[in-house]
Design a protein around this motif. Structure first.
Motif, PDB file in Angstrom:
ATOM      1  N   GLY A 167     -26.375  30.038  90.575  1.00  0.00           N
ATOM      2  CA  GLY A 167     -25.536  30.817  91.463  1.00  0.00           C
ATOM      3  C   GLY A 167     -24.837  29.958  92.490  1.00  0.00           C
ATOM      4  O   GLY A 167     -23.893  30.396  93.145  1.00  0.00           O
ATOM      5  N   ASN A 168     -25.306  28.699  92.595  1.00  0.00           N
ATOM      6  CA  ASN A 168     -24.736  27.777  93.579  1.00  0.00           C
ATOM      7  C   ASN A 168     -24.405  26.429  92.948  1.00  0.00           C
ATOM      8  O   ASN A 168     -24.393  25.404  93.637  1.00  0.00           O
ATOM      9  CB  ASN A 168     -25.720  27.587  94.737  1.00  0.00           C
ATOM     10  N   ILE A 169     -24.171  26.426  91.629  1.00  0.00           N
ATOM     11  CA  ILE A 169     -23.902  25.178  90.902  1.00  0.00           C
ATOM     12  C   ILE A 169     -22.504  25.200  90.296  1.00  0.00           C
ATOM     13  O   ILE A 169     -21.693  24.311  90.567  1.00  0.00           O
ATOM     14  CB  ILE A 169     -24.958  24.935  89.800  1.00  0.00           C
ATOM     15  N   ALA A 170     -22.224  26.193  89.489  1.00  0.00           N
ATOM     16  CA  ALA A 170     -20.941  26.283  88.797  1.00  0.00           C
ATOM     17  C   ALA A 170     -19.851  26.788  89.738  1.00  0.00           C
ATOM     18  O   ALA A 170     -20.110  27.196  90.870  1.00  0.00           O
ATOM     19  CB  ALA A 170     -21.069  27.209  87.590  1.00  0.00           C
ATOM     20  N   ASP A 171     -18.611  26.770  89.243  1.00  0.00           N
ATOM     21  CA  ASP A 171     -17.502  27.316  90.029  1.00  0.00           C
ATOM     22  C   ASP A 171     -17.676  28.819  90.241  1.00  0.00           C
ATOM     23  O   ASP A 171     -17.412  29.333  91.330  1.00  0.00           O
ATOM     24  CB  ASP A 171     -16.174  27.030  89.323  1.00  0.00           C
ATOM     25  N   ILE A 172     -18.101  29.514  89.196  1.00  0.00           N
ATOM     26  CA  ILE A 172     -18.405  30.944  89.282  1.00  0.00           C
ATOM     27  C   ILE A 172     -19.653  31.203  88.432  1.00  0.00           C
ATOM     28  O   ILE A 172     -19.755  30.710  87.312  1.00  0.00           O
ATOM     29  CB  ILE A 172     -17.251  31.825  88.767  1.00  0.00           C
ATOM     30  N   THR A 173     -20.589  31.972  88.985  1.00  0.00           N
ATOM     31  CA  THR A 173     -21.803  32.342  88.247  1.00  0.00           C
ATOM     32  C   THR A 173     -21.858  33.853  88.101  1.00  0.00           C
ATOM     33  O   THR A 173     -21.500  34.593  89.020  1.00  0.00           O
ATOM     34  CB  THR A 173     -23.068  31.856  88.973  1.00  0.00           C
ATOM     35  N   CYS A 174     -22.332  34.302  86.937  1.00  0.00           N
ATOM     36  CA  CYS A 174     -22.465  35.730  86.669  1.00  0.00           C
ATOM     37  C   CYS A 174     -23.909  36.053  86.293  1.00  0.00           C
ATOM     38  O   CYS A 174     -24.466  35.451  85.373  1.00  0.00           O
ATOM     39  CB  CYS A 174     -21.538  36.153  85.532  1.00  0.00           C
ATOM     40  N   PHE A 175     -24.507  37.001  87.023  1.00  0.00           N
ATOM     41  CA  PHE A 175     -25.890  37.422  86.788  1.00  0.00           C
ATOM     42  C   PHE A 175     -25.932  38.807  86.150  1.00  0.00           C
ATOM     43  O   PHE A 175     -25.001  39.602  86.293  1.00  0.00           O
ATOM     44  CB  PHE A 175     -26.667  37.478  88.107  1.00  0.00           C
ATOM     45  N   SER A 176     -27.064  39.084  85.486  1.00  0.00           N
ATOM     46  CA  SER A 176     -27.331  40.415  84.932  1.00  0.00           C
ATOM     47  C   SER A 176     -28.585  40.994  85.576  1.00  0.00           C
ATOM     48  O   SER A 176     -29.551  40.274  85.830  1.00  0.00           O
ATOM     49  CB  SER A 176     -27.553  40.334  83.421  1.00  0.00           C
ATOM     50  N   PHE A 177     -28.550  42.317  85.787  1.00  0.00           N
ATOM     51  CA  PHE A 177     -29.721  43.037  86.281  1.00  0.00           C
ATOM     52  C   PHE A 177     -30.128  44.146  85.307  1.00  0.00           C
ATOM     53  O   PHE A 177     -30.577  45.217  85.701  1.00  0.00           O
ATOM     54  CB  PHE A 177     -29.439  43.618  87.674  1.00  0.00           C
ATOM     55  N   HIS A 178     -29.979  43.846  84.014  1.00  0.00           N
ATOM     56  CA  HIS A 178     -30.390  44.729  82.924  1.00  0.00           C
ATOM     57  C   HIS A 178     -31.922  44.888  82.933  1.00  0.00           C
ATOM     58  O   HIS A 178     -32.630  44.010  83.438  1.00  0.00           O
ATOM     59  CB  HIS A 178     -29.902  44.100  81.605  1.00  0.00           C
ATOM     60  N   PRO A 179     -32.462  45.961  82.355  1.00  0.00           N
ATOM     61  CA  PRO A 179     -33.912  46.160  82.349  1.00  0.00           C
ATOM     62  C   PRO A 179     -34.727  45.045  81.694  1.00  0.00           C
ATOM     63  O   PRO A 179     -35.922  44.912  81.975  1.00  0.00           O
ATOM     64  CB  PRO A 179     -34.085  47.485  81.583  1.00  0.00           C
ATOM     65  N   ARG A 180     -34.114  44.243  80.800  1.00  0.00           N
ATOM     66  CA  ARG A 180     -34.836  43.118  80.207  1.00  0.00           C
ATOM     67  C   ARG A 180     -34.937  41.923  81.153  1.00  0.00           C
ATOM     68  O   ARG A 180     -35.618  40.944  80.843  1.00  0.00           O
ATOM     69  CB  ARG A 180     -34.147  42.669  78.915  1.00  0.00           C
ATOM     70  N   GLU A 187     -28.945  48.970  85.270  1.00  0.00           N
ATOM     71  CA  GLU A 187     -27.825  48.169  84.792  1.00  0.00           C
ATOM     72  C   GLU A 187     -27.203  47.544  86.036  1.00  0.00           C
ATOM     73  O   GLU A 187     -27.388  48.037  87.153  1.00  0.00           O
ATOM     74  CB  GLU A 187     -26.777  49.012  84.057  1.00  0.00           C
ATOM     75  N   GLY A 188     -26.490  46.467  85.855  1.00  0.00           N
ATOM     76  CA  GLY A 188     -25.855  45.855  87.013  1.00  0.00           C
ATOM     77  C   GLY A 188     -25.655  44.377  86.822  1.00  0.00           C
ATOM     78  O   GLY A 188     -26.154  43.760  85.874  1.00  0.00           O
ATOM     79  N   GLY A 189     -24.895  43.787  87.733  1.00  0.00           N
ATOM     80  CA  GLY A 189     -24.633  42.355  87.684  1.00  0.00           C
ATOM     81  C   GLY A 189     -24.103  41.872  89.015  1.00  0.00           C
ATOM     82  O   GLY A 189     -23.902  42.656  89.948  1.00  0.00           O
ATOM     83  N   ALA A 190     -23.890  40.561  89.093  1.00  0.00           N
ATOM     84  CA  ALA A 190     -23.363  39.967  90.324  1.00  0.00           C
ATOM     85  C   ALA A 190     -22.540  38.739  89.984  1.00  0.00           C
ATOM     86  O   ALA A 190     -22.735  38.097  88.939  1.00  0.00           O
ATOM     87  CB  ALA A 190     -24.495  39.599  91.279  1.00  0.00           C
ATOM     88  N   ILE A 191     -21.614  38.418  90.880  1.00  0.00           N
ATOM     89  CA  ILE A 191     -20.744  37.246  90.772  1.00  0.00           C
ATOM     90  C   ILE A 191     -20.921  36.433  92.038  1.00  0.00           C
ATOM     91  O   ILE A 191     -20.825  36.974  93.142  1.00  0.00           O
ATOM     92  CB  ILE A 191     -19.262  37.676  90.660  1.00  0.00           C
ATOM     93  N   THR A 192     -21.208  35.132  91.902  1.00  0.00           N
ATOM     94  CA  THR A 192     -21.327  34.266  93.075  1.00  0.00           C
ATOM     95  C   THR A 192     -20.416  33.055  92.925  1.00  0.00           C
ATOM     96  O   THR A 192     -20.149  32.594  91.810  1.00  0.00           O
ATOM     97  CB  THR A 192     -22.776  33.779  93.285  1.00  0.00           C
ATOM     98  N   PHE A 193     -19.941  32.540  94.054  1.00  0.00           N
ATOM     99  CA  PHE A 193     -19.085  31.349  94.065  1.00  0.00           C
ATOM    100  C   PHE A 193     -18.997  30.838  95.491  1.00  0.00           C
ATOM    101  O   PHE A 193     -19.385  31.521  96.449  1.00  0.00           O
ATOM    102  CB  PHE A 193     -17.691  31.670  93.509  1.00  0.00           C
ATOM    103  N   ASN A 194     -18.444  29.634  95.641  1.00  0.00           N
ATOM    104  CA  ASN A 194     -18.320  29.003  96.958  1.00  0.00           C
ATOM    105  C   ASN A 194     -16.879  28.825  97.412  1.00  0.00           C
ATOM    106  O   ASN A 194     -16.625  28.672  98.607  1.00  0.00           O
ATOM    107  CB  ASN A 194     -19.021  27.635  96.957  1.00  0.00           C
TER     108      ASN A 194
END
Length: 359
Positions: A167-180, A187-194
């Motif tokens: 989340g703090n390495i790539a230009d843009i990171t995408c996470f998942s908050f799926h039940p697995r 369901e859900g997700g997030a986008i992080t960047f600097n």
């Protein structure tokens, strides 16, 4: 049935906040959405965080933020869930499949180097099953070629390499908050960047193209509704706050499985000493003398859920027919990996005993 994973969240933990939301009638764009965003920023160390309905929609928005267009090439890790390539295909761009390590299951640097062309506009590195091994090396190659790096961190919240969290390495990171996933909001997700240059894009595009200018609300662009509701964000907050404990617990379970299975010829997904691994999925390569699918069937007959590691994207019917570029390591891993149950209280001894019975 012994499930692959159980959520690290209970109703008791969220009951008071849920009641507060119902009583207020404020179900979206409220204080819990903002609090969850802040928790993600604080935990990952990223400067900016936005929420999305899934990692898939997050990846789509990341590609749009980088202005990926029809005909552009995007290099993707080949051992992943199909969403990684689907979001590229959906934009009319071309997914170029890079093969992966048979040990870490992650994109090979030498593969990336050979796949870069004048049409390459971005790289998507996948933290395979939560393992970020090699992402900094991939980032260096991207920087050398002036290519933006997207981290498909769908599985990787809680992991890090060289002390830097996903989340703090790539230009843009995408996470998942799926039940697995080990942090789930249903369901859900997030986008992080600097980089501040992406802020306006996500602010506007994730709000139907709207912006307040000179005190007036105006739709200055077209956009989307990929919002997470307040209720789901409460769930996320509670889990972020105990995420390090969850990761530590899952690593202890991983160690217990290894004691029972490595002597039988099972090979665990490799991580180096520089990695904190969240063990999002507990995956082994099976011994060469057994058939993975038969083992899955045997475990199911004993009320134990298991599944494949994940997919060789280039080997699926659609991509194999269209691009005819199947990557051998990814194909082998799709055939010879198994995911076993991993959560607090899982009966490792019972599961490994049933595996021994099959052998």
């Amino acid at each position: 049935m012994i499930k692959l994973i159980k959520p690290y969240i209970s109703f008791d933990e969220v009951e008071n906040e849920f009641r507060e939301i119902f009583e207020s009638g404020w179900f979206t764009k409220g204080k819990f959405v903002e609090a969850f965003r802040e928790e993600i920023k604080t935990y990952t160390g990223a400067k900016h965080a936005y929420l999305a309905t899934s990692a898939t929609t997050a990846l789509t928005m990341a590609l749009k933020a980088l202005d990926i267009k029809s005909g552009d090439e995007v290099i993707v890790s080949d051992f992943s869930f199909p969403a990684t390539a689907n979001v590229v295909e959906d934009l009319g761009a071309i997914p170029v499949f890079a093969d992966v390590s048979l040990e870490t299951f992650n994109m090979l640097p030498e593969e990336l180097e050979t796949k870069i062309s004048p049409k390459t506009k971005a790289v998507i590195f996948v933290d395979a099953l939560g393992n970020p091994s090699g992402i900094h090396q991939i980032k260096q190659i991207c920087q050398k070629h002036n290519l933006p790096l997207i981290e498909d961190g769908a599985c990787a919240i809680g992991s890090s390499e060289f002390g830097v969290r996903c989340g703090n390495i790539a230009d843009i990171t995408c996470f998942s908050f799926h039940p697995r996933k080990l942090l789930t909001t249903g369901e859900g997700g997030a986008i992080t960047f600097n980089d501040d240059k992406f802020v306006d894009f996500f602010e506007i595009k994730l709000n139907h193209g709207a912006k307040i200018e000179n005190g007036k609300f105006d739709f200055i662009d077209f956009g989307y509704n990929y919002r997470l509701p307040e209720l789901q964000c409460v769930m996320g907050i509670k889990q972020v706050q105990k995420l390090d404990d969850i990761v530590e617990s899952r690593n202890l379970i991983r160690d217990e499985y290894r004691k029972h299975l490595e002597s039988l010829g099972f090979e665990i997904q490799k991580v180096s000493d520089d990695i904190v691994y969240n063990v999002q999925s507990l995956v082994f390569k099976i011994p060469t003398h057994i058939t993975r699918d038969e083992l899955i069937t045997h475990l199911k007959a004993n009320d134990i859920e298991s599944t494949i590691g994940t997919y060789c994207l280039s080997g699926g019917t659609y991509y194999a027919k269209k691009y005819n570029d199947i990557q051998p390591n990814a194909k082998l891993l799709e055939k010879n990996t198994i995911t076993l149950p991993c959560y607090d209280g899982v009966d490792v001894k019972f599961i490994t005993t049933k595996i021994k019975e099959y052998l």
